[in-house]
Design an enzyme around this catalytic site. Structure first.
Site, PDB file in Angstrom:
ATOM      1  CE  LYS A 168      -0.775  -0.902   4.914  1.00 27.44           C
ATOM      2  NZ  LYS A 168      -0.113  -2.226   4.886  1.00 27.44           N
ATOM      3  CG  ASP A 220       0.671   4.633   4.045  1.00 29.90           C
ATOM      4  OD1 ASP A 220       0.070   5.330   4.904  1.00 29.90           O
ATOM      5  OD2 ASP A 220       1.835   4.224   4.204  1.00 29.90           O
TER       6      ASP A 220
END
Length: 376
Positions: A190, A259
């Protein structure tokens, strides 16, 4: 990992020149690197030999790959479009010509590749399209910026602007979202994807500060003792960071990409805390969560546990190496249960178990196209 900036020059003087150049741009974007800028299209006389005039352009691409990798992809694309290279010396007409002009501000000298291109400063059909890219780039050998190279060039060829070309990224309208959250299990990628999107689309990043958490290494050594202080410190830090970053509008960025989404705090807490601890934690979390802005798009990168463990091993953080598969399974289930329960969240689940969006450009383009579908 910051991406490299690569400048390519594309030319064609045979057949449907515009179609050949458009095909080359699309193929470079899909196979070599992310094409973030494309110059205007120029018509220029052939250089160094008598032939039909060329269509020329320049483009800027982002990549984590080496210059040699980009060269090999470029040669593949030329061959696919129909270029056949002769064995003789000298210039010749060509259906497509793609040259690697610059790779950051590096100097590369190999048998296959010379960067910066040794003739670029003498060719107006390279310099003028490069100027359109508006780059702060300095020639690492000549120590001159582009305006200085243009002024010093002795090439007086007439290069005529004949049209505009669109960068492939222009078709991906991520600025429709003010705030994108990219989520996933430990090792799903991510943060890498967040940074990549931010660089390619001029977005502001909000990155989780897990490395600064003093409880994290202790937690992996003794989970029962350190789970509650770890989860509380993460919750406080996430709340402060998101509140501060989303409140500070950046005039020079188009949107925010993070993220993580703060709801991950509850997902991890449910796995790590005892029942009593979790009840207390949830009360505190719900007070905070009501005040938090929700993302316009929530992207969940799903990876199977086997691939997660391989990624964790590869990135080599010592305190993560003993994470059990069962722990990752429970985190995955927690995320998927959360997603099913959300009726007012714009969710996109992408299975990346068999994809590598760092090494394989086609996988990255696939992710961007999946995100683009959510803008409608």
């Amino acid at each position: 990992m910051s991406q490299h900036q690569v400048i390519l020059s594309i030319g064609s003087n045979q057949g449907d020149r515009l179609q050949h150049i458009q095909s080359a741009i699309a193929s470079v974007h899909r196979k070599a690197g992310t094409v973030v800028k494309v110059s205007r299209l120029y018509e220029t006389p052939s250089w160094g030999f008598e032939s039909d005039s060329f269509y020329n352009c320049a483009l800027l691409l982002h990549t984590t790959q080496s210059a040699q990798h980009i060269l090999s992809k470029v040669l593949e694309i030329e061959a696919e479009i129909g270029r056949v290279r002769s064995q003789g010396d000298g210039y010749e007409p060509r259906i497509i010509d793609i040259d690697v002009i610059a790779y950051d501000e590096e100097i590369i000298l190999t048998e296959q590749l010379q960067v910066p291109h040794p003739q670029m400063q003498a060719r107006m059909f390279v310099l003028l399209p490069m100027r359109d890219l508006n780059l702060d780039w300095r020639h690492p050998v000549l120590q001159k910026y582009l305006p200085e190279l243009l002024q010093a060039s002795e090439d007086k060829s007439h290069c005529k602007v004949i049209g505009k070309l669109e960068a492939p990224l222009a078709q991906i309208q991520l600025e429709h979202f003010n705030y994108i959250a990219i989520e996933g299990n430990i090792g799903a990628g991510k943060t890498t994807l967040t940074n990549k999107i931010a660089e390619d689309f001029n977005a502001k990043t909000v990155l989780e500060r897990f490395a600064d958490n003093p409880f994290l290494p202790k937690f992996y050594e003794d989970q029962s003792r350190y789970a509650f202080p770890l989860e509380m410190s993460f919750l406080a830090d996430r709340y402060q960071q998101i509140s501060d970053d989303l409140a500070q509008f950046d005039l020079f960025k188009d949107f925010i990409v993070a993220d993580y989404h703060i709801f991950k705090s509850l997902i991890f807490a449910k796995v790590t805390l005892t029942e009593d601890e979790y009840r207390l934690y949830r009360k505190l979390f719900e007070i905070i969560y009501r005040e938090m802005p929700k993302p316009d798009l929530y992207v969940y990168l799903y990876q199977n546990t086997e691939r997660l463990l391989a990624n964790i091993k590869l990135r080599g953080r010592s305190y993560e190496q003993e994470i059990p598969a069962d722990y990752l399974d429970r985190i995955n289930r927690g995320y998927l249960d959360y997603i099913k329960s959300q009726t007012d969240l714009n969710v996109l689940i992408i299975d990346v178990s068999d994809r590598d969006f760092v090494k394989n450009q086609q996988d990255y383009v696939f992710i961007l196209e999946e995100i683009q579908k959510k803008t409608g």
